[in-house]
Design a protein around this motif. Structure first.
Motif, PDB file in Angstrom:
ATOM      1  N   ARG A  34      -6.489   1.066  36.679  1.00  0.00           N
ATOM      2  CA  ARG A  34      -5.503   1.836  35.828  1.00  0.00           C
ATOM      3  C   ARG A  34      -4.486   2.281  36.514  1.00  0.00           C
ATOM      4  NH1 ARG A  34      -7.128   3.436  30.755  1.00  0.00           N
ATOM      5  NH2 ARG A  34      -6.004   4.985  29.616  1.00  0.00           N
ATOM      6  N   THR A  35      -3.285   2.227  35.986  1.00  0.00           N
ATOM      7  CA  THR A  35      -2.050   2.631  36.536  1.00  0.00           C
ATOM      8  C   THR A  35      -1.756   4.073  35.941  1.00  0.00           C
ATOM      9  OG1 THR A  35      -0.688   1.496  34.725  1.00  0.00           O
ATOM     10  CG2 THR A  35      -1.260   0.540  36.982  1.00  0.00           C
ATOM     11  N   GLY A  36      -0.613   4.749  36.173  1.00  0.00           N
ATOM     12  CA  GLY A  36      -0.239   6.038  35.974  1.00  0.00           C
ATOM     13  C   GLY A  36      -0.484   7.117  37.014  1.00  0.00           C
ATOM     14  N   ALA A  37      -0.027   8.294  36.865  1.00  0.00           N
ATOM     15  CA  ALA A  37       0.064   9.440  37.833  1.00  0.00           C
ATOM     16  C   ALA A  37      -1.133   9.752  38.250  1.00  0.00           C
ATOM     17  CB  ALA A  37       0.917  10.410  37.484  1.00  0.00           C
ATOM     18  N   HIS A  38      -2.220  10.036  37.221  1.00  0.00           N
ATOM     19  CA  HIS A  38      -3.474  10.227  37.611  1.00  0.00           C
ATOM     20  C   HIS A  38      -4.354   9.194  38.303  1.00  0.00           C
ATOM     21  CE1 HIS A  38      -1.508  13.121  34.821  1.00  0.00           C
ATOM     22  NE2 HIS A  38      -1.901  12.195  33.861  1.00  0.00           N
ATOM     23  N   LEU A  79     -15.449  10.329  38.437  1.00  0.00           N
ATOM     24  CA  LEU A  79     -14.867  10.202  37.172  1.00  0.00           C
ATOM     25  C   LEU A  79     -14.525   8.718  36.883  1.00  0.00           C
ATOM     26  CD1 LEU A  79     -13.477  11.769  34.703  1.00  0.00           C
ATOM     27  CD2 LEU A  79     -11.472  11.346  35.970  1.00  0.00           C
ATOM     28  N   VAL A  80     -15.237   8.181  35.782  1.00  0.00           N
ATOM     29  CA  VAL A  80     -15.158   6.769  35.360  1.00  0.00           C
ATOM     30  C   VAL A  80     -14.692   6.859  33.940  1.00  0.00           C
ATOM     31  CG1 VAL A  80     -16.476   4.661  35.113  1.00  0.00           C
ATOM     32  CG2 VAL A  80     -17.167   6.389  36.711  1.00  0.00           C
ATOM     33  N   HIS A  81     -13.374   5.729  33.924  1.00  0.00           N
ATOM     34  CA  HIS A  81     -12.780   5.680  32.666  1.00  0.00           C
ATOM     35  C   HIS A  81     -12.984   4.101  32.399  1.00  0.00           C
ATOM     36  CE1 HIS A  81     -10.315   5.861  29.095  1.00  0.00           C
ATOM     37  NE2 HIS A  81      -9.378   5.299  29.565  1.00  0.00           N
ATOM     38  N   LEU A  82     -13.796   3.782  31.327  1.00  0.00           N
ATOM     39  CA  LEU A  82     -14.015   2.393  30.937  1.00  0.00           C
ATOM     40  C   LEU A  82     -12.828   1.429  30.454  1.00  0.00           C
ATOM     41  CD1 LEU A  82     -17.262   2.752  29.238  1.00  0.00           C
ATOM     42  CD2 LEU A  82     -17.107   2.237  31.668  1.00  0.00           C
ATOM     43  N   GLY A  83     -11.750   2.359  30.264  1.00  0.00           N
ATOM     44  CA  GLY A  83     -10.454   1.313  29.837  1.00  0.00           C
ATOM     45  C   GLY A  83     -10.803   0.423  28.454  1.00  0.00           C
ATOM     46  N   MET A  84     -10.477  -0.829  28.539  1.00  0.00           N
ATOM     47  CA  MET A  84     -10.612  -1.687  27.591  1.00  0.00           C
ATOM     48  C   MET A  84     -11.694  -2.419  27.607  1.00  0.00           C
ATOM     49  SD  MET A  84      -7.694  -1.457  25.573  1.00  0.00           S
ATOM     50  CE  MET A  84      -7.397  -3.069  24.806  1.00  0.00           C
ATOM     51  N   SER A  85     -12.189  -2.806  28.851  1.00  0.00           N
ATOM     52  CA  SER A  85     -13.136  -3.819  29.056  1.00  0.00           C
ATOM     53  C   SER A  85     -14.011  -3.451  30.301  1.00  0.00           C
ATOM     54  CB  SER A  85     -12.550  -5.331  29.518  1.00  0.00           C
ATOM     55  OG  SER A  85     -11.750  -5.089  30.655  1.00  0.00           O
ATOM     56  N   ALA A  99     -17.865 -11.574  38.499  1.00  0.00           N
ATOM     57  CA  ALA A  99     -16.357 -11.644  38.718  1.00  0.00           C
ATOM     58  C   ALA A  99     -16.004 -10.224  38.093  1.00  0.00           C
ATOM     59  CB  ALA A  99     -16.014 -12.937  37.950  1.00  0.00           C
ATOM     60  N   HIS A 100     -14.848  -9.794  38.889  1.00  0.00           N
ATOM     61  CA  HIS A 100     -14.135  -8.887  38.246  1.00  0.00           C
ATOM     62  C   HIS A 100     -15.003  -7.328  38.893  1.00  0.00           C
ATOM     63  CE1 HIS A 100     -11.197 -11.443  36.330  1.00  0.00           C
ATOM     64  NE2 HIS A 100     -12.307 -11.924  35.661  1.00  0.00           N
ATOM     65  N   PRO A 118     -12.847  -6.808  33.749  1.00  0.00           N
ATOM     66  CA  PRO A 118     -11.778  -7.842  33.891  1.00  0.00           C
ATOM     67  C   PRO A 118     -10.381  -7.724  33.520  1.00  0.00           C
ATOM     68  CG  PRO A 118     -13.713  -8.324  32.356  1.00  0.00           C
ATOM     69  CD  PRO A 118     -13.763  -7.041  32.733  1.00  0.00           C
ATOM     70  N   ARG A 119     -10.124  -6.547  32.649  1.00  0.00           N
ATOM     71  CA  ARG A 119      -8.658  -6.417  32.233  1.00  0.00           C
ATOM     72  C   ARG A 119      -8.230  -5.331  32.922  1.00  0.00           C
ATOM     73  NH1 ARG A 119      -8.373  -6.287  26.003  1.00  0.00           N
ATOM     74  NH2 ARG A 119      -6.186  -6.434  26.192  1.00  0.00           N
ATOM     75  N   ARG A 120      -9.107  -4.767  33.843  1.00  0.00           N
ATOM     76  CA  ARG A 120      -8.436  -3.480  34.773  1.00  0.00           C
ATOM     77  C   ARG A 120      -7.555  -2.392  34.076  1.00  0.00           C
ATOM     78  NH1 ARG A 120      -5.264  -5.788  38.990  1.00  0.00           N
ATOM     79  NH2 ARG A 120      -5.345  -7.962  38.400  1.00  0.00           N
ATOM     80  N   PHE A 121      -7.969  -1.987  32.884  1.00  0.00           N
ATOM     81  CA  PHE A 121      -7.461  -0.760  32.564  1.00  0.00           C
ATOM     82  C   PHE A 121      -8.340   0.431  32.651  1.00  0.00           C
ATOM     83  CE2 PHE A 121      -5.139  -3.809  29.399  1.00  0.00           C
ATOM     84  CZ  PHE A 121      -3.863  -3.687  29.911  1.00  0.00           C
TER      85      PHE A 121
END
Ligand SMILES: [Zn+2]
Length: 289
Positions: A34-38, A79-85, A99-100, A118-121
């Motif tokens: 995940r990108t962004g300041a935090h 802290l874990v954020h699952l993002g999209m995938s 993979a991933h 896989p999507r790395r969000f």
């Protein structure tokens, strides 16, 4: 995207796995998440977990907070954020890496925890509990749906002048933590309110329905192990069962679960929105009661 019921299902699965042995090795892929300041990779600090023992697992909104006891004293929280995938799994060490896989924790009892995305969000951060709770993103979250601060009165007080669509207010993590696109549409459907209607038009009686259906909708989804539309899997790699119980989400043109009228959909603020034009008719007057 995993929302509160899916993250809660992962939390329960991790707790059930009963991991207690120390972390023998931390393996992190070379990919940024995940990108962004935090979420910069230098803030992740996951290598701190080496030698620590896993303890309780909590959840706040769509975030997992996994406690690890340090060998001396004190603890780190992952802290874990699952993002999209993002997926979390626990299995025997001999299982080949999927993979991933971006984080693997090897425990001394021969088991491993994998974070696959896989999507790395998705995002990871390891720090003291207080450092995490007093900084973004956790510090910006509104109440949990079951906390006393989340009430029909509080919703009305906060939103009665807002021109935002009801669906968009429900997506605002400062209003209530944990709701995403699937459950925002489902809550509006169960409350019988057009999700596009401005919050300023809802009377206290309508907010009472939104409040009650928010709790019921999320609780029911947790009891069915979350919703799997595409990527979401639980700790054991299985699917949730709530997708069979959705009233409107992802069901454009199919019969509404209550009245059998075809479900409508449109894109609002860049996100798909679903509703039943007869159960959730546009209000005729100024107020939604
Ligand atoms: Zn209907």
């Amino acid at each position: 995207m995993p929302e509160l019921p899916e993250v809660e299902s992962v939390r329960r699965g991790l707790a059930r796995a009963g991991l207690e042995a120390a972390v023998a090795k931390v393996e992190r892929s070379s990919f940024a998440l995940r990108t962004g300041a935090h979420w910069a990779k230098r803030l992740e600090r996951v290598r701190r977990l080496q030698g620590c023992r896993p303890a309780s697992v909590d959840r706040r909104g769509k975030y997992l907070l996994w406690e690890f006891l340090r060998p001396g004293e004190g603890s780190w929280t992952l802290l874990v954020h699952l993002g999209m995938s993002g997926r979390c799994t626990v299995h025997p060490a001999e299982t080949p890496k999927a993979a991933h896989t971006h984080l693997r924790l090897r425990f001394e009892d021969g088991r491993v925890f994998d974070f696959v995305d896989p999507r790395r969000f998705g995002g990871l951060r390891c720090d003291t509990r207080s450092a995490l709770e007093t900084s973004a993103p956790l510090a910006e979250l509104g109440p949990e749906p079951w906390s006393p601060e989340f009430s029909a009165e509080a919703l009305h007080a906060r939103l009665h002048r807002s021109r935002r669509a009801l669906r968009d207010a429900l997506l605002d993590q400062r209003v209530v933590a944990g709701i995403g696109n699937i459950y925002a549409s489902e809550i509006c459907a169960r409350a019988g309110i057009d999700p596009r209607v401005a919050c300023s038009r809802l009377r206290p009686s309508a907010w009472a329905r939104v409040h009650g259906e928010t709790r019921r909708c999320l609780r029911d989804a947790i009891s069915r192990g979350g919703t799997t539309l595409r990527d979401y899997r639980n700790i054991e790699g299985g699917r949730g069962r709530n997708q069979r119980a959705l009233w409107v989400y992802g069901r454009s043109g199919q019969p509404c679960a209550r009245c059998e009228s075809p479900v409508s959909s449109e894109i609002l603020q860049g996100r798909a929105l679903f509703w039943c034009p007869s159960c959730q008719a546009r209000p005729r007057g100024r107020w939604v009661v």
